[in-house]
Design an enzyme around this catalytic site. Sequence first.
Site, PDB file in Angstrom:
ATOM      1  N   SER A  63       7.377   1.548  -3.718  1.00 16.80           N
ATOM      2  CA  SER A  63       8.040   2.416  -4.631  1.00 16.80           C
ATOM      3  C   SER A  63       8.793   3.282  -3.855  1.00 16.80           C
ATOM      4  O   SER A  63       9.744   4.163  -4.260  1.00 16.80           O
ATOM      5  CB  SER A  63       6.929   3.180  -5.202  1.00 16.80           C
ATOM      6  OG  SER A  63       6.097   2.623  -6.299  1.00 16.80           O
ATOM      7  N   LYS A  66      12.417   2.985  -5.147  1.00 11.60           N
ATOM      8  CA  LYS A  66      12.696   3.805  -6.161  1.00 11.60           C
ATOM      9  C   LYS A  66      13.809   4.882  -6.025  1.00 11.60           C
ATOM     10  O   LYS A  66      14.566   5.187  -6.634  1.00 11.60           O
ATOM     11  CB  LYS A  66      11.565   4.341  -6.993  1.00 11.60           C
ATOM     12  CG  LYS A  66      10.773   3.199  -7.599  1.00 11.60           C
ATOM     13  CD  LYS A  66       9.271   3.590  -8.053  1.00 11.60           C
ATOM     14  CE  LYS A  66       8.442   2.548  -8.680  1.00 11.60           C
ATOM     15  NZ  LYS A  66       7.198   2.945  -8.850  1.00 11.60           N
ATOM     16  N   TYR A 188      12.842  -5.647 -10.156  1.00 10.08           N
ATOM     17  CA  TYR A 188      12.024  -4.576  -9.777  1.00 10.08           C
ATOM     18  C   TYR A 188      11.145  -4.975  -8.596  1.00 10.08           C
ATOM     19  O   TYR A 188      10.950  -4.080  -7.519  1.00 10.08           O
ATOM     20  CB  TYR A 188      11.170  -4.110 -10.871  1.00 10.08           C
ATOM     21  CG  TYR A 188      10.294  -3.090 -10.479  1.00 10.08           C
ATOM     22  CD1 TYR A 188      10.569  -1.835 -10.205  1.00 10.08           C
ATOM     23  CD2 TYR A 188       8.863  -3.617 -10.405  1.00 10.08           C
ATOM     24  CE1 TYR A 188       9.249  -0.800 -10.021  1.00 10.08           C
ATOM     25  CE2 TYR A 188       7.715  -2.562 -10.144  1.00 10.08           C
ATOM     26  CZ  TYR A 188       8.110  -1.428  -9.946  1.00 10.08           C
ATOM     27  OH  TYR A 188       7.123  -0.376  -9.727  1.00 10.08           O
ATOM     28  N   TYR A 240       3.594  11.007  -7.632  1.00 11.27           N
ATOM     29  CA  TYR A 240       2.564  11.053  -9.003  1.00 11.27           C
ATOM     30  C   TYR A 240       1.655  12.049  -9.379  1.00 11.27           C
ATOM     31  O   TYR A 240       2.181  13.076  -9.108  1.00 11.27           O
ATOM     32  CB  TYR A 240       1.988   9.413  -9.048  1.00 11.27           C
ATOM     33  CG  TYR A 240       2.732   8.490  -8.279  1.00 11.27           C
ATOM     34  CD1 TYR A 240       4.063   8.109  -8.913  1.00 11.27           C
ATOM     35  CD2 TYR A 240       2.389   7.797  -7.042  1.00 11.27           C
ATOM     36  CE1 TYR A 240       4.896   6.953  -8.565  1.00 11.27           C
ATOM     37  CE2 TYR A 240       3.460   6.962  -6.457  1.00 11.27           C
ATOM     38  CZ  TYR A 240       4.481   6.566  -7.013  1.00 11.27           C
ATOM     39  OH  TYR A 240       5.099   5.691  -6.541  1.00 11.27           O
ATOM     40  N   VAL A 258       3.065   2.002  -2.122  1.00 13.40           N
ATOM     41  CA  VAL A 258       1.655   1.448  -2.102  1.00 13.40           C
ATOM     42  C   VAL A 258       1.684   0.496  -0.641  1.00 13.40           C
ATOM     43  O   VAL A 258       0.397   0.068  -0.435  1.00 13.40           O
ATOM     44  CB  VAL A 258       0.849   0.766  -3.238  1.00 13.40           C
ATOM     45  CG1 VAL A 258       0.838   1.728  -4.211  1.00 13.40           C
ATOM     46  CG2 VAL A 258       1.819  -0.275  -3.606  1.00 13.40           C
TER      47      VAL A 258
HETATM   48  N1  GLN Z   1       5.375  -2.534  -6.653  1.00 11.45           N
HETATM   49  C1  GLN Z   1       4.372  -1.508  -7.082  1.00 11.45           C
HETATM   50  C2  GLN Z   1       4.144  -1.654  -8.704  1.00 11.45           C
HETATM   51  O1  GLN Z   1       4.974  -1.704  -9.517  1.00 11.45           O
HETATM   52  C3  GLN Z   1       5.024  -0.308  -6.531  1.00 11.45           C
HETATM   53  C4  GLN Z   1       3.864   0.940  -6.711  1.00 11.45           C
HETATM   54  C5  GLN Z   1       3.988   2.005  -5.666  1.00 11.45           C
HETATM   55  O2  GLN Z   1       4.397   1.567  -4.613  1.00 11.45           O
HETATM   56  N2  GLN Z   1       3.202   3.107  -5.968  1.00 11.45           N
HETATM   57  O3  GLN Z   1       2.909  -1.380  -8.842  1.00 11.45           O
END
Ligand code: GLN
Length: 304
Positions: A63, A66, A188, A240, A258
């Site tokens: 993530s 992002k 994505y 989050y 993650v």
């Molecule tokens: N690719 C992961 C997902 O979509 C990214 C989530 C994350 O890093 N928090 O679940």
Amino acid sequence: MDYQSLIEEVHHEVEVMGLRGQLANYIPELSLVDPNQFGICLVDCKGNIYGTGDYQKSFSIQSISKVFTLTMAFSVMKDIFRKRVNVEPSGNPFNSLVQLEQEDGIPRNPFINAGALVITDAIISQYPDPEKAIHNFIRSIACEVQIPVNPLVHQSELAHSSRNRALANFMKSFGNIDNSIDRIIEVYTYHCSLEMSCEQLAKAFLIYANDGHSVFCEDHILDGSSIKRINALMLTCGFYDEAGDFAYKVGLPGKSGVGGGVGAVLPGRFSIAVWSPELNTKGNSVKGIKALEILTDKLGVSLF
Ligand code: GLN
């Protein structure tokens, strides 16, 4: 400031605490990494690089990507904000569906999965080869060519993408998705599967500490007011349902993934990347957060 001794001290202090968490096993390939890896890299606004531990090993940025897709969207399509993606903290897990129904398919912010899927959708509409455009954009802000995608992680995530497909389908039912769900999930998961080291990530994050400038290559990537907005989103939404806790303990804009990485910045001073794969229940790196808490406490600096 002797950043090298500072990060070595922090690394050691966190290491001896013996903190443990869980690997991100909902993407099976991510559960295969060595959980004991731990690196820190700090880059100051003059371009000095300080690293310790596994700071040159590549890991799945997940993530954290992002932030980069948001930055791309900021440079070319500002009108997406509020109309298609909001700018409020969600207080919910990164892959939660619940608010979408009450809020007409408009995700709370670009860092939860729903918001990032809308940004990816907009990028697909804008670029003929979105994977390449995203990949090249990240290479250009990091001033690094070697940023590979891990095909095993990509396939693993594609094979376990029911939740992200559900989010995208749900938003499509509200008219907030233009492209095919398959294509959005493909792109994505591609950008989530890119791999960077702490050193590369800290170099890429320097633009958020340095008013949109990288000191490693000549390009001026973004204007100061866009950087202000991206940093505000990192501070309020980057972790989050742990964003408040991170602001309380660390006090820096930052973003987690993650894969166990965390990138953060102290505007005007430095960017920092920490990586350790074991996560807490909110999906954020246990050692990464502790390291940043100790570092900002020792330095006596933060946004506040
Ligand atoms: N690719 C992961 C997902 O979509 C990214 C989530 C994350 O890093 N928090 O679940």
